[in-house]
Design a protein around this motif. Structure first.
Motif, PDB file in Angstrom:
ATOM      1  N   VAL A 149       0.867  -1.174   0.000  1.00  0.00           N
ATOM      2  CA  VAL A 149       0.000   0.000   0.000  1.00  0.00           C
ATOM      3  C   VAL A 149       0.903   1.222   0.000  1.00  0.00           C
ATOM      4  O   VAL A 149       1.733   1.384   0.900  1.00  0.00           O
ATOM      5  N   TYR A 150       0.765   2.058  -1.026  1.00  0.00           N
ATOM      6  CA  TYR A 150       1.553   3.281  -1.119  1.00  0.00           C
ATOM      7  C   TYR A 150       0.617   4.472  -0.933  1.00  0.00           C
ATOM      8  O   TYR A 150      -0.412   4.571  -1.606  1.00  0.00           O
ATOM      9  N   PHE A 151       0.984   5.359  -0.031  1.00  0.00           N
ATOM     10  CA  PHE A 151       0.203   6.560   0.223  1.00  0.00           C
ATOM     11  C   PHE A 151       0.813   7.714  -0.555  1.00  0.00           C
ATOM     12  O   PHE A 151       1.979   8.063  -0.357  1.00  0.00           O
ATOM     13  N   LEU A 152       0.053   8.284  -1.450  1.00  0.00           N
ATOM     14  CA  LEU A 152       0.485   9.405  -2.283  1.00  0.00           C
ATOM     15  C   LEU A 152      -0.261  10.643  -1.800  1.00  0.00           C
ATOM     16  O   LEU A 152      -1.282  11.041  -2.361  1.00  0.00           O
ATOM     17  N   ASP A 153       0.227  11.206  -0.709  1.00  0.00           N
ATOM     18  CA  ASP A 153      -0.442  12.324  -0.061  1.00  0.00           C
ATOM     19  C   ASP A 153      -0.430  13.574  -0.934  1.00  0.00           C
ATOM     20  O   ASP A 153       0.538  13.852  -1.637  1.00  0.00           O
ATOM     21  N   ARG A 154      -1.499  14.311  -0.839  1.00  0.00           N
ATOM     22  CA  ARG A 154      -1.665  15.534  -1.615  1.00  0.00           C
ATOM     23  C   ARG A 154      -2.035  16.692  -0.690  1.00  0.00           C
ATOM     24  O   ARG A 154      -2.806  16.525   0.254  1.00  0.00           O
ATOM     25  N   ASP A 155      -1.514  17.854  -1.011  1.00  0.00           N
ATOM     26  CA  ASP A 155      -1.941  19.083  -0.369  1.00  0.00           C
ATOM     27  C   ASP A 155      -3.267  19.494  -1.001  1.00  0.00           C
ATOM     28  O   ASP A 155      -3.511  19.201  -2.182  1.00  0.00           O
ATOM     29  N   ARG A 156      -4.108  20.173  -0.272  1.00  0.00           N
ATOM     30  CA  ARG A 156      -5.421  20.582  -0.818  1.00  0.00           C
ATOM     31  C   ARG A 156      -5.280  21.465  -2.064  1.00  0.00           C
ATOM     32  O   ARG A 156      -6.137  21.460  -2.923  1.00  0.00           O
ATOM     33  N   SER A 157      -4.166  22.172  -2.165  1.00  0.00           N
ATOM     34  CA  SER A 157      -3.958  23.027  -3.342  1.00  0.00           C
ATOM     35  C   SER A 157      -3.563  22.211  -4.572  1.00  0.00           C
ATOM     36  O   SER A 157      -3.485  22.749  -5.674  1.00  0.00           O
ATOM     37  N   GLU A 158      -3.326  20.912  -4.413  1.00  0.00           N
ATOM     38  CA  GLU A 158      -2.932  20.041  -5.521  1.00  0.00           C
ATOM     39  C   GLU A 158      -4.086  19.184  -6.035  1.00  0.00           C
ATOM     40  O   GLU A 158      -3.869  18.293  -6.856  1.00  0.00           O
ATOM     41  N   VAL A 159      -5.295  19.459  -5.548  1.00  0.00           N
ATOM     42  CA  VAL A 159      -6.468  18.661  -5.928  1.00  0.00           C
ATOM     43  C   VAL A 159      -7.570  19.582  -6.423  1.00  0.00           C
ATOM     44  O   VAL A 159      -7.872  20.595  -5.785  1.00  0.00           O
ATOM     45  N   SER A 160      -8.159  19.217  -7.538  1.00  0.00           N
ATOM     46  CA  SER A 160      -9.253  20.003  -8.102  1.00  0.00           C
ATOM     47  C   SER A 160     -10.430  19.098  -8.417  1.00  0.00           C
ATOM     48  O   SER A 160     -10.270  18.001  -8.960  1.00  0.00           O
ATOM     49  N   HIS A 161     -11.613  19.547  -8.057  1.00  0.00           N
ATOM     50  CA  HIS A 161     -12.865  18.893  -8.442  1.00  0.00           C
ATOM     51  C   HIS A 161     -13.760  19.973  -9.040  1.00  0.00           C
ATOM     52  O   HIS A 161     -13.877  21.060  -8.476  1.00  0.00           O
ATOM     53  N   ASP A 162     -14.348  19.666 -10.170  1.00  0.00           N
ATOM     54  CA  ASP A 162     -15.217  20.629 -10.852  1.00  0.00           C
ATOM     55  C   ASP A 162     -14.507  21.973 -11.050  1.00  0.00           C
ATOM     56  O   ASP A 162     -15.080  23.024 -10.821  1.00  0.00           O
ATOM     57  N   SER A 163     -13.248  21.911 -11.408  1.00  0.00           N
ATOM     58  CA  SER A 163     -12.380  23.049 -11.724  1.00  0.00           C
ATOM     59  C   SER A 163     -12.065  23.952 -10.539  1.00  0.00           C
ATOM     60  O   SER A 163     -11.533  25.045 -10.704  1.00  0.00           O
TER      61      SER A 163
END
Length: 122
Positions: free
Chosen positions: A103-117
Motif C-alpha cells: 500500500v503506497y500513500f500518495l499524499d496531496r496538499d489541498r492546493s494540488e487537488v481540483s474537483h469541478d475546476s
C-alpha cells in the motif's frame, strides 16, 4: 478523495465488489471520511504484464498486488490504520498473504487537488 488504484490480477466481480466495500469501510474508519468520498479504480495486470526480481510472469510465487492511495495528508497513525485495513481487505478478497500486498500513500496538499475546476483549498 481518497482515490485508490488497485493494480492486481483479474478477479471476478464478486471479489472486486467485496474488496470495494471492505476498502471503503477501512478508509472510512482510518481517515474519518464518508463512503461517498472513496473511489476505487481496478487496473488489471495480466501475468505477462508483470515482473518481479527480473523475471516476467507471476510464476510460482504469485503476483504482488499494489494499492496506491491518493488522499489528503493524514497522520502516521491514520496511515498505519489504513494500511492494516487495506492489506487485510486484499488478503481476504484475493486469497494472498500479506507479504504480497503493498500500500503506497500518495499524499496531496489541498492546493494540488481540483474537483469541478475548483481547488480543494479554495
Amino acid at each position: 478523495m481518497p482515490y485508490v488504484e488497485v493494480l492486481a490480477p483479474q478477479a471476478p466481480i464478486q471479489r472486486k465488489a467485496a474488496l470495494a466495500r471492505s476498502v471503503t469501510d477501512g478508509l472510512m474508519s482510518a481517515f474519518g471520511v464518508t463512503a461517498d468520498t472513496v473511489t476505487l479504480y481496478f487496473l488489471t495486470i495480466a501475468p505477462d504484464d508483470y515482473a518481479h526480481a527480473g523475471t516476467t510472469g507471476a510464476g510460482d510465487a504469485g503476483q504482488r498486488i499494489l494499492l496506491k492511495v491518493h488522499a489528503f495528508r493524514r497522520s502516521e497513525a491514520e496511515r498505519r490504520a489504513a494500511a492494516i485495513a487495506l492489506t487485510r481487505s486484499v488478503c481476504s478478497a484475493y486469497g494472498v498473504p500479506g507479504d504480497d500486498v503493498a500500500v503506497y500513500f500518495l499524499d496531496r496538499d489541498r492546493s494540488e487537488v481540483s474537483h469541478d475546476s475548483k481547488l480543494a483549498s479554495d
